[in-house]
Design a protein around this motif. Structure first.
Motif, PDB file in Angstrom:
ATOM      1  N   ALA A 183      32.524 -52.114  63.833  1.00 57.69           N
ATOM      2  CA  ALA A 183      32.021 -51.204  62.825  1.00 57.69           C
ATOM      3  C   ALA A 183      32.624 -49.884  62.795  1.00 57.69           C
ATOM      4  O   ALA A 183      33.141 -49.161  63.803  1.00 57.69           O
ATOM      5  N   ASP A 184      32.815 -49.228  61.447  1.00 55.60           N
ATOM      6  CA  ASP A 184      33.402 -47.735  61.430  1.00 55.60           C
ATOM      7  C   ASP A 184      32.395 -46.849  61.827  1.00 55.60           C
ATOM      8  O   ASP A 184      32.625 -45.851  62.523  1.00 55.60           O
ATOM      9  N   ARG A 185      31.063 -47.077  61.255  1.00 51.54           N
ATOM     10  CA  ARG A 185      30.073 -46.560  61.647  1.00 51.54           C
ATOM     11  C   ARG A 185      28.784 -47.009  61.928  1.00 51.54           C
ATOM     12  O   ARG A 185      28.376 -47.974  61.555  1.00 51.54           O
ATOM     13  N   VAL A 186      27.981 -46.585  62.863  1.00 52.98           N
ATOM     14  CA  VAL A 186      26.546 -46.901  63.391  1.00 52.98           C
ATOM     15  C   VAL A 186      25.762 -45.900  63.109  1.00 52.98           C
ATOM     16  O   VAL A 186      26.118 -44.654  63.548  1.00 52.98           O
ATOM     17  N   LEU A 187      24.613 -46.094  62.381  1.00 49.55           N
ATOM     18  CA  LEU A 187      23.668 -45.018  61.838  1.00 49.55           C
ATOM     19  C   LEU A 187      22.197 -45.390  62.306  1.00 49.55           C
ATOM     20  O   LEU A 187      21.931 -46.444  62.170  1.00 49.55           O
ATOM     21  N   THR A 188      21.595 -44.159  62.661  1.00 49.55           N
ATOM     22  CA  THR A 188      20.075 -44.450  62.945  1.00 49.55           C
ATOM     23  C   THR A 188      19.510 -43.128  62.697  1.00 49.55           C
ATOM     24  O   THR A 188      19.858 -42.035  62.924  1.00 49.55           O
ATOM     25  N   PHE A 189      18.215 -43.281  61.925  1.00 50.62           N
ATOM     26  CA  PHE A 189      17.563 -42.407  61.461  1.00 50.62           C
ATOM     27  C   PHE A 189      15.909 -42.275  61.879  1.00 50.62           C
ATOM     28  O   PHE A 189      15.149 -43.210  62.007  1.00 50.62           O
ATOM     29  N   ARG A 190      15.800 -41.374  62.848  1.00 46.42           N
ATOM     30  CA  ARG A 190      14.434 -41.025  63.417  1.00 46.42           C
ATOM     31  C   ARG A 190      13.904 -42.425  64.112  1.00 46.42           C
ATOM     32  O   ARG A 190      12.756 -42.753  63.883  1.00 46.42           O
ATOM     33  N   ASN A 191      14.710 -42.959  65.104  1.00 44.49           N
ATOM     34  CA  ASN A 191      14.269 -44.056  66.016  1.00 44.49           C
ATOM     35  C   ASN A 191      14.607 -43.613  67.402  1.00 44.49           C
ATOM     36  O   ASN A 191      13.707 -44.489  68.084  1.00 44.49           O
ATOM     37  N   VAL A 192      15.159 -42.808  67.872  1.00 40.23           N
ATOM     38  CA  VAL A 192      15.526 -42.444  69.481  1.00 40.23           C
ATOM     39  C   VAL A 192      14.091 -42.282  70.060  1.00 40.23           C
ATOM     40  O   VAL A 192      13.872 -42.754  71.253  1.00 40.23           O
ATOM     41  N   HIS A 193      13.113 -41.589  69.593  1.00 41.07           N
ATOM     42  CA  HIS A 193      12.020 -41.421  70.203  1.00 41.07           C
ATOM     43  C   HIS A 193      11.256 -42.730  70.541  1.00 41.07           C
ATOM     44  O   HIS A 193      10.646 -42.777  71.558  1.00 41.07           O
ATOM     45  N   ASN A 194      11.493 -43.914  69.626  1.00 48.59           N
ATOM     46  CA  ASN A 194      10.653 -45.209  69.838  1.00 48.59           C
ATOM     47  C   ASN A 194      11.373 -45.654  71.054  1.00 48.59           C
ATOM     48  O   ASN A 194      10.754 -46.238  72.103  1.00 48.59           O
ATOM     49  N   TRP A 195      12.851 -45.576  71.107  1.00 49.19           N
ATOM     50  CA  TRP A 195      13.310 -46.328  72.218  1.00 49.19           C
ATOM     51  C   TRP A 195      13.192 -45.751  73.546  1.00 49.19           C
ATOM     52  O   TRP A 195      12.976 -46.234  74.594  1.00 49.19           O
ATOM     53  N   ILE A 196      13.129 -44.420  73.402  1.00 50.35           N
ATOM     54  CA  ILE A 196      12.533 -43.470  74.882  1.00 50.35           C
ATOM     55  C   ILE A 196      11.193 -44.040  75.123  1.00 50.35           C
ATOM     56  O   ILE A 196      11.057 -44.349  76.304  1.00 50.35           O
ATOM     57  N   LYS A 197      10.210 -44.160  74.311  1.00 49.77           N
ATOM     58  CA  LYS A 197       8.936 -44.570  74.598  1.00 49.77           C
ATOM     59  C   LYS A 197       8.913 -45.939  75.177  1.00 49.77           C
ATOM     60  O   LYS A 197       8.166 -46.179  76.159  1.00 49.77           O
ATOM     61  N   ASP A 198       9.645 -46.678  74.568  1.00 50.13           N
ATOM     62  CA  ASP A 198       9.676 -48.338  74.931  1.00 50.13           C
ATOM     63  C   ASP A 198      10.505 -48.509  76.168  1.00 50.13           C
ATOM     64  O   ASP A 198      10.372 -49.539  76.934  1.00 50.13           O
ATOM     65  N   GLY A 199      11.232 -47.508  76.489  1.00 47.98           N
ATOM     66  CA  GLY A 199      11.906 -47.698  77.944  1.00 47.98           C
ATOM     67  C   GLY A 199      13.257 -48.332  77.984  1.00 47.98           C
ATOM     68  O   GLY A 199      13.785 -48.752  78.772  1.00 47.98           O
ATOM     69  N   TYR A 200      13.831 -48.473  76.783  1.00 49.82           N
ATOM     70  CA  TYR A 200      15.222 -49.255  76.561  1.00 49.82           C
ATOM     71  C   TYR A 200      16.273 -48.385  75.824  1.00 49.82           C
ATOM     72  O   TYR A 200      17.208 -48.915  75.085  1.00 49.82           O
TER      73      TYR A 200
END
Length: 284
Positions: free
Chosen positions: A156-173
């Motif tokens: 991949a040239d670009r990997v993008l994510t929008f407003r998801n990091v808080h979910n991963w923190i809460k879910d523990g991964y």
């Protein structure tokens, strides 16, 4: 391809998503490059609902994707596209010359919440029901226990994510997701992150409860996976947002979790204050 034919092909691509009017983004931004004008047309194209187009003023998709350096001939991965708000822009933009992977919620997880399963199935149906826009999207998955490869390694040239990091923190991964994004990127490739922004010093527990995350914590997660921080932008900043609402970020639109209580107050604030961060996978 000759220059005239190339111009005709580009014009046809623009018209597919709506030809009327000057290619001005809905937040008032006027792109000057051909790619930027193409993004502006796609962002308000006929394939998008009026409700989703109305959110352009808060999410600044044209400026955001230009900041991340997304070009129409790139291989791009979107992590957890949700209902497909950004997919509506990325898929047609990349359709002819690029490659677009959409890494949705993993349905193989026994712990996936019902609402995520429902959103993912609706997303797949959305792609299926509009092949003229989404027929070349490559669906993958991101999530436990085993779906961490969102695209071929170093592709991949670009990997993008929008407003998801808080979910991963809460879910523990969160760290596993950042590792997976790092693996997918080519050396020198860019990770673009947009996230609800907490005040500096906010505790991890408060981040999990509120949905707001500090810039420092996102940078820490990225660094642990090997990313280099490149730069930040205030494209998605909202100084009206104090980030201390009774139902966290979900107090604000579009969720408006308090219902009619203080509704006008939160509508006037608008969507959340957001960090926009750019990271790089080292080239060597």
């Amino acid at each position: 391809m000759k220059l005239g034919a190339m111009a005709a092909t580009l014009a046809a691509a623009w018209c597919m998503t709506g030809c009327a009017g000057t290619p001005t983004a809905d937040d008032g931004y006027q792109p000057t490059t051909a790619a930027g004008k193409q993004l502006a047309r796609v962002a308000r194209g006929d394939h998008r609902s009026d409700a989703n187009i109305a959110r352009n003023q808060y999410r600044h998709p044209v400026q955001t994707l230009q900041f991340f350096g997304v070009a129409p001939d790139m291989t791009v991965v979107e992590i957890w596209p949700g209902t497909g708000w950004y997919t509506e822009i990325l898929a047609p933009y990349l359709r002819d010359s690029g490659t677009f992977y959409a890494a949705g919620f993993s349905l193989r997880s026994v712990t996936v919440p019902e609402y995520r399963e429902r959103i993912q199935r609706e997303y797949v149906a959305k792609l299926r029901d509009n092949p003229g826009v989404y027929d070349r999207v490559k669906p993958t998955a991101m999530g436990p226990p085993e779906d961490w490869r969102v695209a071929p390694e170093n592709s991949a040239d670009r990997v993008l994510t929008f407003r998801n990091v808080h979910n991963w923190i809460k879910d523990g991964y969160a760290s596993l997701v950042f590792d997976g994004m790092y693996e997918a990127l080519k050396p020198g490739g860019i990770l673009g992150v947009v996230e609800h922004r907490a005040k500096p010093g906010t505790s991890l527990d408060a981040m999990k409860a509120s949905g707001y995350v500090t810039e420092q914590h996102v940078k820490l997660l990225a660094a642990r996976s090997g990313f280099e921080f490149v730069e930040s932008s205030e494209i998605n900043a909202n100084p009206k947002d104090t980030a201390d609402h009774p139902e966290g970020v979900w107090t604000l639109p579009p969720t408006l979790r308090l219902g009619d209580k203080d509704r006008q107050k939160y509508l006037e604030i608008g969507e959340s204050d957001r960090m926009t961060l750019k990271f790089r996978k080292p080239a060597g």
